[in-house]
Each structure stands twice: as structure tokens, then as C-alpha cells.
Design an enzyme around this catalytic site. Sequence first.
Site, PDB file in Angstrom:
ATOM      1  N   HIS A   1       0.711  -1.045   0.044  1.00  0.00           N
ATOM      2  CA  HIS A   1       0.156  -0.409   0.074  1.00  0.00           C
ATOM      3  C   HIS A   1       0.644   1.642  -0.531  1.00  0.00           C
ATOM      4  CE1 HIS A   1       0.414  -0.591   4.623  1.00  0.00           C
ATOM      5  NE2 HIS A   1       0.716   0.623   4.547  1.00  0.00           N
TER       6      HIS A   1
ATOM      7  N   GLU B   1      -8.475   4.224   9.769  1.00  0.00           N
ATOM      8  CA  GLU B   1      -7.772   4.074   8.744  1.00  0.00           C
ATOM      9  C   GLU B   1      -8.932   3.358   7.795  1.00  0.00           C
ATOM     10  OE1 GLU B   1      -4.561   1.021   9.895  1.00  0.00           O
ATOM     11  OE2 GLU B   1      -5.485   0.169   7.967  1.00  0.00           O
TER      12      GLU B   1
ATOM     13  N   GLN C   1      -3.745   3.253   1.758  1.00  0.00           N
ATOM     14  CA  GLN C   1      -4.352   3.222   2.925  1.00  0.00           C
ATOM     15  C   GLN C   1      -4.823   4.951   3.525  1.00  0.00           C
ATOM     16  OE1 GLN C   1      -1.204   2.367   5.474  1.00  0.00           O
ATOM     17  NE2 GLN C   1      -2.848   1.132   7.287  1.00  0.00           N
TER      18      GLN C   1
ATOM     19  N   HIS D   1       3.725   7.058   3.651  1.00  0.00           N
ATOM     20  CA  HIS D   1       4.222   6.550   3.714  1.00  0.00           C
ATOM     21  C   HIS D   1       4.796   5.126   3.035  1.00  0.00           C
ATOM     22  CE1 HIS D   1       1.422   4.541   6.545  1.00  0.00           C
ATOM     23  NE2 HIS D   1       1.903   3.316   5.800  1.00  0.00           N
TER      24      HIS D   1
ATOM     25  N   GLU E   1       7.758   1.238   4.793  1.00  0.00           N
ATOM     26  CA  GLU E   1       6.606  -0.325   6.272  1.00  0.00           C
ATOM     27  C   GLU E   1       6.811  -1.471   5.117  1.00  0.00           C
ATOM     28  OE1 GLU E   1       2.276   0.510   6.822  1.00  0.00           O
ATOM     29  OE2 GLU E   1       2.679  -1.457   7.722  1.00  0.00           O
TER      30      GLU E   1
HETATM   31  N1  CMX Z   1       7.896  10.365   5.427  1.00  0.00           N
HETATM   32  C1  CMX Z   1       9.136  10.971   5.617  1.00  0.00           C
HETATM   33  N2  CMX Z   1      10.558  11.340   6.956  1.00  0.00           N
HETATM   34  C2  CMX Z   1       9.558  11.183   7.869  1.00  0.00           C
HETATM   35  C3  CMX Z   1       8.590  10.678   7.986  1.00  0.00           C
HETATM   36  C4  CMX Z   1       8.065  10.255   6.801  1.00  0.00           C
HETATM   37  N3  CMX Z   1       6.907   9.242   6.852  1.00  0.00           N
HETATM   38  N4  CMX Z   1       8.047  10.585   9.374  1.00  0.00           N
HETATM   39  C5  CMX Z   1       9.145  11.038  10.159  1.00  0.00           C
HETATM   40  N5  CMX Z   1      10.129  11.957   9.339  1.00  0.00           N
HETATM   41  C6  CMX Z   1      11.542  12.786   9.874  1.00  0.00           C
HETATM   42  C7  CMX Z   1      11.147  14.012   9.907  1.00  0.00           C
HETATM   43  O1  CMX Z   1      10.953  15.306   9.038  1.00  0.00           O
HETATM   44  C8  CMX Z   1      12.194  14.104  10.582  1.00  0.00           C
HETATM   45  O2  CMX Z   1      12.656  15.138   9.747  1.00  0.00           O
HETATM   46  P1  CMX Z   1      14.636  16.009  10.461  1.00  0.00           P
HETATM   47  O3  CMX Z   1      15.292  15.310  11.856  1.00  0.00           O
HETATM   48  O4  CMX Z   1      14.691  16.289   8.740  1.00  0.00           O
HETATM   49  O5  CMX Z   1      13.497  17.555  10.256  1.00  0.00           O
HETATM   50  C9  CMX Z   1      12.928  13.192  11.276  1.00  0.00           C
HETATM   51  O6  CMX Z   1      12.120  12.035  10.417  1.00  0.00           O
HETATM   52  C10 CMX Z   1      12.035  12.462  12.702  1.00  0.00           C
HETATM   53  O7  CMX Z   1      10.852  13.268  12.417  1.00  0.00           O
HETATM   54  P2  CMX Z   1      10.243  13.169  13.783  1.00  0.00           P
HETATM   55  O8  CMX Z   1       8.885  14.016  13.408  1.00  0.00           O
HETATM   56  O9  CMX Z   1      10.888  13.838  14.932  1.00  0.00           O
HETATM   57  O10 CMX Z   1       9.504  12.243  14.034  1.00  0.00           O
HETATM   58  P3  CMX Z   1       9.615  10.859  14.796  1.00  0.00           P
HETATM   59  O11 CMX Z   1      11.386  11.034  14.950  1.00  0.00           O
HETATM   60  O12 CMX Z   1       9.112  11.735  16.730  1.00  0.00           O
HETATM   61  O13 CMX Z   1       9.155   9.519  14.357  1.00  0.00           O
HETATM   62  C11 CMX Z   1       9.263   7.888  13.268  1.00  0.00           C
HETATM   63  C12 CMX Z   1       9.434   8.917  13.165  1.00  0.00           C
HETATM   64  C13 CMX Z   1       9.336   7.733  11.919  1.00  0.00           C
HETATM   65  C14 CMX Z   1      10.210   6.980  13.516  1.00  0.00           C
HETATM   66  C15 CMX Z   1       7.638   8.105  13.503  1.00  0.00           C
HETATM   67  O14 CMX Z   1       7.030   8.516  12.389  1.00  0.00           O
HETATM   68  C16 CMX Z   1       7.078   6.201  13.189  1.00  0.00           C
HETATM   69  O15 CMX Z   1       8.095   5.346  14.529  1.00  0.00           O
HETATM   70  N6  CMX Z   1       6.592   5.921  12.415  1.00  0.00           N
HETATM   71  C17 CMX Z   1       6.628   4.283  12.375  1.00  0.00           C
HETATM   72  C18 CMX Z   1       4.771   3.718  12.858  1.00  0.00           C
HETATM   73  C19 CMX Z   1       3.756   5.290  11.609  1.00  0.00           C
HETATM   74  O16 CMX Z   1       4.075   5.537  11.011  1.00  0.00           O
HETATM   75  N7  CMX Z   1       2.865   4.199  12.092  1.00  0.00           N
HETATM   76  C20 CMX Z   1       1.311   4.854  11.148  1.00  0.00           C
HETATM   77  C21 CMX Z   1       1.045   4.618  10.102  1.00  0.00           C
HETATM   78  C22 CMX Z   1       0.124   2.984  10.455  1.00  0.00           C
HETATM   79  C23 CMX Z   1       0.228   1.759   9.420  1.00  0.00           C
HETATM   80  O17 CMX Z   1       0.829   2.676   8.344  1.00  0.00           O
HETATM   81  O18 CMX Z   1      -0.696   0.942   9.126  1.00  0.00           O
HETATM   82 CO    CO Z   2       0.804   1.276   6.284  1.00  0.00          CO
END
Ligand code: CMX
Ligand code: CO
Length: 145
Positions: A7, A43, A60, A84, A134
Site C-alpha cells: 500500500h 484508517e 491506506q 509512507h 513499511e
Molecule cells: N516520511 C519521511 N520522513 C519522515 C516521516 C515520514 N513519514 N516522518 C518523520 N520523518 C522525518 C522528519 O521529517 C524528521 O526529519 P528532520 O530531522 O530532517 O526534520 C525525522 O524523520 C524525525 O521526525 P520526527 O518528526 O521527529 O518524528 P519521530 O522521530 O518522532 O518519528 C518515525 C518518526 C519514523 C520514527 C515515526 O513516524 C514512526 O515510528 N513511524 C512508524 C509508525 C507509523 O508511521 N504509524 C502510522 C501508520 C500505521 C500503518 O501504516 O498501519
Molecule cells: Co501502512
Amino acid sequence: MLTRIDHIGIACFDLDKTVEFYRATYGFEVFHSEVNEEQGVREAMLKINDTGDGGASYLQLLEPTREDSTVAKWLAKNGEGVHHIAFGTADVDGVAADVRSKGVRVLYPEPRVGSMGSRITFLHPKDCGGVLTELVTAAKSDEEH
Ligand code: CMX
Ligand code: CO
């Protein structure tokens, strides 16, 4: 082995409005919807095609359920858009271990529960050229084994 695009995850402020956009514009219908409290999202999965490996491809659509969720944080910073991408595999544990051995940060020690009972994990976007990635094993492929 990664076998398909499972997705594309799209973050939005208003799930119902976004579902209606995809229905009115492209004719996509909601195949499945759920709330995942662990991930902090409400979602809708819009099915795009069927494949032969136990999964399919979806959009998604994600609306945050709480202020401290990853999607709420991302929306506040970026506004609505592609959040993502997700690759499908029959073996999320094996692919995660392989990718980890190549130096990419895998965010969870063990896969967690994703859409429709799938098993999911995420790769850090900073290790993937800015793309939150993912990995998904569909529940159906588990049942078929
Ligand atoms: N795509 C690209 N870059 C991303 C991002 C994304 N979705 N999310 C965060 N970033 C980048 C930010 O821009 C930031 O970059 P800079 O330091 O250059 O500004 C950096 O990563 C850190 O971002 P943050 O805002 O401080 O966020 P966190 O570190 O707290 O979290 C992440 C980032 C990836 C660890 C967190 O989003 C995560 O755990 N994601 C996985 C879970 C998820 O997304 N769940 C929702 C979807 C569920 C599903 O698909 O079922
Ligand atoms: Co997803």
C-alpha cells in the site's frame, strides 16, 4: 523477498472527506476500515488490485486518533499527503532481519499488528532516502501456509 507494493499510506485530517474524494474521483470503494489504537490511526483501505501471493495492493488513508500519534505529528509539520510506502512479503521477519543486517534501522524489535490482521514493521526514513518504508505480511498468506 519483497513481492509487491502492499500500500501507499496517505495522511489526512478528515478520513470521511478523503474517502469521498477517492470514491468520486476514481471510483475506489472502501474495502476495509478499522481503528488501530497502537498506531493512533483511523484508517480506510481502498483495494486497487489482487495479486497471487496472499495479499493485494491498497491505498491506506490515515486519520490520526490522538494528538501524540506519529501521523498527527507528521500532519502538523507537513500537511496532508503521502506518508509512507509499504512493500508486501510472505516473510516480514526474514526481510526485516536482512535489511537490519545491511545497516537500516528497523523500528520494532518484532513485527506488530497492522491492517486486516497483517504483521508490519517500519524502516527509518532517514536510512531510506527520506521515505518511511513499511514491510507487510498479509494475514491471508499466513493462513494459506
Ligand atoms: N516520511 C519521511 N520522513 C519522515 C516521516 C515520514 N513519514 N516522518 C518523520 N520523518 C522525518 C522528519 O521529517 C524528521 O526529519 P528532520 O530531522 O530532517 O526534520 C525525522 O524523520 C524525525 O521526525 P520526527 O518528526 O521527529 O518524528 P519521530 O522521530 O518522532 O518519528 C518515525 C518518526 C519514523 C520514527 C515515526 O513516524 C514512526 O515510528 N513511524 C512508524 C509508525 C507509523 O508511521 N504509524 C502510522 C501508520 C500505521 C500503518 O501504516 O498501519
Ligand atoms: Co501502512
